[in-house]
Design a protein around this motif. Structure first.
Motif, mmCIF file in Angstrom:
data_model
loop_
_atom_site.group_PDB
_atom_site.id
_atom_site.type_symbol
_atom_site.label_atom_id
_atom_site.label_comp_id
_atom_site.label_asym_id
_atom_site.label_seq_id
_atom_site.Cartn_x
_atom_site.Cartn_y
_atom_site.Cartn_z
ATOM 1 N N GLY A 164 18.038 70.976 84.168
ATOM 2 C CA GLY A 164 19.203 71.746 83.787
ATOM 3 C C GLY A 164 18.890 72.597 82.568
ATOM 4 N N SER A 282 25.473 77.318 84.179
ATOM 5 C CA SER A 282 25.174 75.946 83.754
ATOM 6 C C SER A 282 26.354 75.320 83.027
ATOM 7 N N ARG A 354 25.276 68.723 84.671
ATOM 8 C CA ARG A 354 24.157 68.326 83.816
ATOM 9 C C ARG A 354 24.488 68.765 82.391
#
Length: 375
Positions: A164, A282, A354
């Motif tokens: 990640g 992300s 993550r």
């Protein structure tokens, strides 16, 4: 972490996408007791951010690889030779046990010099489509850490793991809190912005510089955005005037040029309209936050690839910049007003959450340096 790291050299720069993950790892290393040195260029964003966050910046000359014949190509051999000499000097000066590279122009000379000096290198690739420097470095890297599982990059003779993207500490803390305290964080954030926490919240942002096209399309769809919806619209510096004019008088439509505390906007939001940079995707996945991604039209196409896993999982939508229009804004509004659909999309992102990439990277580096099995 497997074993104590004593001294680590980090290299990367050019954009916030390279620098912010580097800083996240640098802080964790320093907090663990390791000595940290950082190499960047004097021209990139790192020249401002690295000192601001309390680290010394060691500089290399910026040497872009020439993509066509011309004066830049003729000058390249001498310039890359000077950069390699400087990279070797910095490695010998700082004497790191290992190097972590985050890509950008500055990383390539460091990778080459490290290979010649026998210093192990761990590469982190932020995008789903790897950059040139990291493709070069992966040929001799001891390890490659990936943000996205579909990225076509691996350590030719080393270890490749999906870790990640290292998140800003504030975003990481929010992601960890949201596991058990999502509603409390959302309520507090809505109150911070003066918004009714009983209404859904749409967050619109084109990134730190804003996106004029996103702003224009949202303004064109103003009639489709009801008063029963809260909106936080981050327009970009110098880009807010037209949006403010269109939505003047609407207390539940907050227009901002820029926001330092992005974690508060993310905590308040129930869904987003945004670009698809690696950090944005992300962060949204770490928060299980559904989004409509409108990838930046320039570059090498990595933004669309960055969002692919979230879209495939059913937790996001994607439309090209050229095709993004008022009808897409209407679709997002309908989606947001359908609480069950938003909840299902959020659950679909759970496998992609993550928030500990910095810890994973430092742990992998520790295992490499101390000879532990990293598999």
């Amino acid at each position: 972490m497997s074993g104590q790291l004593n001294r680590v050299l980090l290299a990367g720069g050019g954009t916030a996408g390279h620098v912010m993950p580097l800083l996240s790892v640098a802080h964790l290393l320093r907090d663990s007791g390791a000595g940290v040195s950082i190499v960047g260029t004097a021209e990139g964003l790192e020249s401002d951010l690295i000192p601001r966050y309390g680290f010394e910046l060691l500089t290399l000359p910026r040497v872009p690889f020439p993509r066509r014949p011309g004066m830049a190509a003729l000058r390249f051999p001498a310039r890359i030779t000077a950069a390699l000499r400087r990279a070797k000097e910095l490695i010998e000066q700082t004497r790191p046990e290992a190097i972590i590279g985050f890509g950008g122009y500055v990383s390539a000379p460091v990778y080459i010099a490290a290979r010649r000096l026998g210093v192990p290198v761990l590469i982190h690739e932020q995008n789903a489509k790897p950059g040139m420097a990291n493709r070069l470095g992966a040929r001799s890297a001891a390890a490659v850490a990936l943000t996205f599982p579909g990225t076509k990059l691996s350590a030719r003779h080393g270890i490749t793991e999906v870790t990640g993207l290292p998140l800003k500490p504030e975003i990481k803390a929010l992601a960890e809190a949201c596991v058990q305290q999502r509603q409390q964080a959302r309520t507090a954030a809505c109150r911070h912005f003066g918004l009714d926490d009983q209404l859904p919240v749409l967050l619109i942002t084109g990134g730190s510089l804003g996106a004029a096209h996103l702003n224009e399309v949202v303004c064109a769809a103003a009639g489709a955005i009801p008063q029963t919806l809260n909106v936080i619209h981050i327009c970009g510096r110098g880009k807010a005037a037209d949006v403010q004019q269109v939505f003047a008088g609407r207390d539940n439509y907050l227009v901002l040029e820029y926001l330092n505390e992005m974690e508060l906007a993310l905590a308040a939001a129930d869904t987003m309209v945004c670009r698809a940079g690696a950090a944005t995707v992300s962060e949204n996945c770490a928060l299980a936050l559904p989004a409509l991604y409108v990838p930046l039209a320039i570059g090498n196409g990595e933004q669309a690839l960055n969002a692919a896993a979230a879209v495939s999982a059913g937790g996001a939508l994607l439309v090209s910049n050229a095709d993004f229009g008022p009808e897409n804004v209407r679709d997002v509004v309908e989606m947001l007003l359908d609480g069950e659909r938003i909840a299902n999309m959020s659950r679909a992102l759970e496998p992609l959450r993550r928030a500990d990439a910095d810890e994973q990277i430092v742990s992998l580096l520790g295992r490499l340096v101390n000879g532990a099995d990293a598999k």
